[in-house]
Design a protein around this motif. Sequence first.
Motif, short mmCIF file in Angstrom:
data_model
loop_
_atom_site.label_atom_id
_atom_site.label_comp_id
_atom_site.label_asym_id
_atom_site.label_seq_id
_atom_site.Cartn_x
_atom_site.Cartn_y
_atom_site.Cartn_z
N ALA A 89 0.83 -1.21 0.00
CA ALA A 89 0.00 0.00 0.00
C ALA A 89 0.86 1.25 0.00
N TRP A 90 1.97 1.23 0.76
CA TRP A 90 2.88 2.38 0.76
C TRP A 90 3.51 2.58 -0.62
N MET A 91 3.84 1.50 -1.30
CA MET A 91 4.41 1.61 -2.65
C MET A 91 3.39 2.22 -3.61
N LEU A 92 2.13 1.78 -3.51
CA LEU A 92 1.09 2.37 -4.35
C LEU A 92 0.92 3.86 -4.06
N LEU A 93 0.93 4.22 -2.80
CA LEU A 93 0.77 5.62 -2.42
C LEU A 93 1.90 6.47 -2.99
N ALA A 94 3.12 5.97 -2.89
CA ALA A 94 4.26 6.73 -3.43
C ALA A 94 4.16 6.88 -4.94
N GLY A 95 3.84 5.79 -5.65
CA GLY A 95 3.73 5.85 -7.10
C GLY A 95 2.62 6.78 -7.57
N PHE A 118 -4.89 17.55 -16.44
CA PHE A 118 -5.29 17.91 -15.09
C PHE A 118 -6.34 16.93 -14.54
N GLY A 119 -7.18 16.41 -15.43
CA GLY A 119 -8.14 15.39 -15.00
C GLY A 119 -7.44 14.12 -14.54
N SER A 120 -6.42 13.71 -15.28
CA SER A 120 -5.64 12.54 -14.88
C SER A 120 -4.92 12.79 -13.56
N CYS A 121 -4.41 14.01 -13.39
CA CYS A 121 -3.76 14.36 -12.12
C CYS A 121 -4.73 14.23 -10.95
N SER A 122 -5.95 14.73 -11.12
CA SER A 122 -6.95 14.65 -10.05
C SER A 122 -7.31 13.21 -9.73
N LEU A 123 -7.42 12.38 -10.76
CA LEU A 123 -7.77 10.97 -10.54
C LEU A 123 -6.64 10.20 -9.86
N LEU A 124 -5.40 10.52 -10.21
CA LEU A 124 -4.27 9.89 -9.53
C LEU A 124 -4.21 10.32 -8.07
N ALA A 125 -4.56 11.59 -7.81
CA ALA A 125 -4.64 12.05 -6.43
C ALA A 125 -5.74 11.30 -5.68
N ALA A 126 -6.85 11.03 -6.36
CA ALA A 126 -7.92 10.24 -5.74
C ALA A 126 -7.44 8.82 -5.44
N CYS A 127 -6.61 8.26 -6.33
CA CYS A 127 -6.04 6.94 -6.07
C CYS A 127 -5.17 6.97 -4.82
N ALA A 128 -4.43 8.06 -4.63
CA ALA A 128 -3.60 8.18 -3.42
C ALA A 128 -4.46 8.22 -2.16
N ILE A 129 -5.60 8.88 -2.24
CA ILE A 129 -6.52 8.91 -1.09
C ILE A 129 -7.04 7.50 -0.79
N ILE A 130 -7.36 6.75 -1.84
CA ILE A 130 -7.81 5.37 -1.65
C ILE A 130 -6.70 4.53 -1.03
N ASP A 131 -5.45 4.79 -1.43
CA ASP A 131 -4.32 4.07 -0.83
C ASP A 131 -4.24 4.34 0.67
N VAL A 132 -4.48 5.57 1.08
CA VAL A 132 -4.48 5.91 2.51
C VAL A 132 -5.59 5.15 3.23
N MET A 133 -6.73 5.02 2.59
CA MET A 133 -7.83 4.26 3.19
C MET A 133 -7.45 2.79 3.34
N TRP A 134 -6.72 2.24 2.35
CA TRP A 134 -6.25 0.87 2.48
C TRP A 134 -5.31 0.74 3.66
N LEU A 135 -4.42 1.73 3.81
CA LEU A 135 -3.47 1.67 4.94
C LEU A 135 -4.18 1.68 6.27
N SER A 136 -5.28 2.41 6.36
CA SER A 136 -6.01 2.47 7.62
C SER A 136 -6.74 1.17 7.92
N ASN A 137 -6.97 0.34 6.91
CA ASN A 137 -7.68 -0.93 7.10
C ASN A 137 -6.75 -2.12 7.30
N LEU A 138 -5.47 -1.93 6.98
CA LEU A 138 -4.53 -3.06 7.09
C LEU A 138 -3.96 -3.15 8.49
#
Length: 206
Positions: A127-133, A186-206
Amino acid sequence: MASYGNGQNGLELGIQKPAIGSNTVLEPTISVPERCPRLELAMVITRAAALLMALLSMSLMICAKQRGSFIIFGIQIPLYANWSFSDSLESLVGISAAAAAYSLAQLLLIAHKVWKKVHVVPTRRYAWMLLAGDQVFAYAMMSAGSAAAAVANLNRTGIQHTALPNFCKPLPRFCDLSAASIACAFGSCSLLAACAIIDVMWLSNL
């Protein structure tokens, strides 16, 4: 085995203990992360959308070519606009291609894990690797989009106090495709930022 009572058969409490000198080893229980179908679905949707936006940004910019002419001091000057003439626009194409490849690779990994019936995000390290990428490519898309937007704005407004005109008047297709490509970046940037938020949610569940 222990018995309770005054010499009578009473309630007996059995406690199982490993025999002394035995080679029995108690194996630690390995905690398996729970599956989160909603997070998995959100991850797939956002990464697929980020892939689509990155591909659109790259494709639209590559198609941004046009010939035209403008008149300055009574002289007609031919023009030819191409995205490859600008380092900023070339950077946007390259980074969009890299972001698209990254998003596609992540989607293929998710599909492989689903086919193998394993967890999409098995460990905190992954999850940390996904967040960084996701953050790296989000910032890269934002940087490339900002640089390309500056060039596009200069083409549209021209340079004040000089004879250089608005290049978008004789080259409207080039400017429109460039603007659409930057918007998708910019749309792709926003979606990748949303992916990072989802990664943080994964970290909170692991």
